[in-house]
Motif scaffolding. Structure first.
Motif: not given
Length: 383
Positions: A251, A256, A258, A366
């Motif tokens: 991931t 990302q 979050f 997440w």
């Protein structure tokens, strides 16, 4: 059971040829002896899976027993049963712990990495822990008990790094049960069968993690780890429970977003370090330095196409995430830091239970933790 000279121990890769050879040999024995041997083989069959083979490999590595040349789990288990019979009980206990990892009767506890040694080899500490176990189980003092201490070697599937784990399986004489059985006169009699209860622990001194498999709920396992700390780590702070679940670092191979909610009170989330292992045997850690630039921006600016995130041959093995919590009326701004390492280490030491549950909920949201393993299995009561 005696094996004739020249008995063919080789397997066809699936174990069927070897099994047939053994079945033919057993069929020549008296009926009662056949029953006893078949019962033992049924026990070995219950271990003939991936967990059983992994357990055998780890235990043999910890005891300098060579498995090279054996073809499959059946060969390995039969060799241990004949040449090292005590190891079969250890393989059984280890496989049971592996199957229960993450389940209802299992807990892992993370000690702070304070550098203070553990007295895992102390006979006095082991005897004290065994005595406490009897007290925790709330059994009379006359009940027989025995603790089997042994070592296994676990190998990281990505880096190949070996870690020594110290195990203890505590066997305690439990309450007897009444069962029907055929007696000496070939008539049904009611007989008392003495049961044995098991409690398993696994100690990773390097990562400062203790796993406990025991029935009775979280409160009971808290008592076990308190006893462990008292006897084996008296200089360290009281450990905290931390779920042991596979981490999903893929991931984090790209930046990302979050996702947070207003109720979380989170000011920002950042990936502060990434660890990588090269197929060539090298390790590297990239840490974020300075404000105004993420770790991902730094890697792209500094390495471009040669970044370990983009270049083949690099595997992500660890990551550290900083969760900055905004100030509240009754609380100052503070940071929660969690480190994830393959395959299943998640460290969040010395935080409150509320903080730990909060962070693990975020990690699930997440997609950084594999789904929770729901295992209703109890610690075994065996004959």
């Amino acid at each position: 059971m005696p094996f004739p000279d020249g008995f063919d121990w080789t397997s066809d890769g699936r174990g069927t040829a070897l099994v047939r050879s053994i079945e033919a040999l057993i069929s020549e024995l008296p009926d009662l002896q056949q029953d006893n041997i078949n019962a033992e083989l049924d026990h070995l069959s219950s271990l003939a899976d991936t967990d059983g083979m992994t357990s055998a490999e780890q235990i043999c590595a910890g005891n300098s027993i060579e498995l090279e040349g054996l073809e499959g789990v059946e060969d390995a288990l039969l060799m241990l049963a004949i040449a090292h019979p005590q190891m079969i009980d250890r393989v059984s206990a280890q496989a049971s712990l592996m199957r229960r990892t993450g389940g209802r009767n299992w807990s892992a506890f993370q000690f702070d990495n304070d550098g203070k040694p553990w007295a895992l080899g102390s006979d006095a500490a082991r005897n004290g822990f065994l005595a406490d176990a009897i007290s925790i189980l709330d059994l009379p003092e006359h009940r027989k008990r025995e603790a089997d201490w042994y070592k296994t070697i676990k190998t990281n599937p990505i880096t190949g790094e070996e870690t020594e784990i110290v195990h203890a399986t505590i066997y305690v004489e439990a309450r007897a049960e009444s069962e029907l059985a055929f007696g000496a006169s070939n008539t049904l009699d009611r007989q008392l069968v003495q049961k044995v209860m098991e409690v398993g622990i696994a100690c990773d001194a390097k990562e400062r993690i203790v796993e406990i498999c025991a029935k009775g709920g979280k409160k009971v396992r808290d008592e076990y780890v308190a006893s462990f700390a008292k006897h084996f780590a008296p200089q360290s702070e009281t450990p905290v429970e931390t779920p042991r679940r596979n981490v999903m670092l893929d991931t984090l191979k790209s930046p990302q977003i979050f996702l947070t909610e207003p109720a979380d009170g989170i000011e920002r989330v950042e990936v502060s370090s990434l660890d990588f292992f090269s197929t060539g045997g090298g390790f590297t850690r990239i840490e974020k330095r300075g404000e105004g630039e993420t770790l991902y921006h730094f890697l792209e600016r500094r390495f471009g196409g040669f970044s370990p995130l983009r270049l083949g041959g690099w595997h992500m093995t660890g990551a550290t995430i900083r969760i900055i919590i905004a100030a509240k009326e009754d609380q100052r701004r503070h940071t929660l830091t969690v480190t994830l390492r393959t395959p299943n280490t998640t460290t969040l030491p010395n935080k409150t239970e509320q903080d730990r549950q909060f962070v693990f909920g975020l990690l699930e949201r997440w997609n950084l933790l594999a789904p929770r393993h729901m295992d209703d299995a109890k610690v075994e009561v065996v004959d």
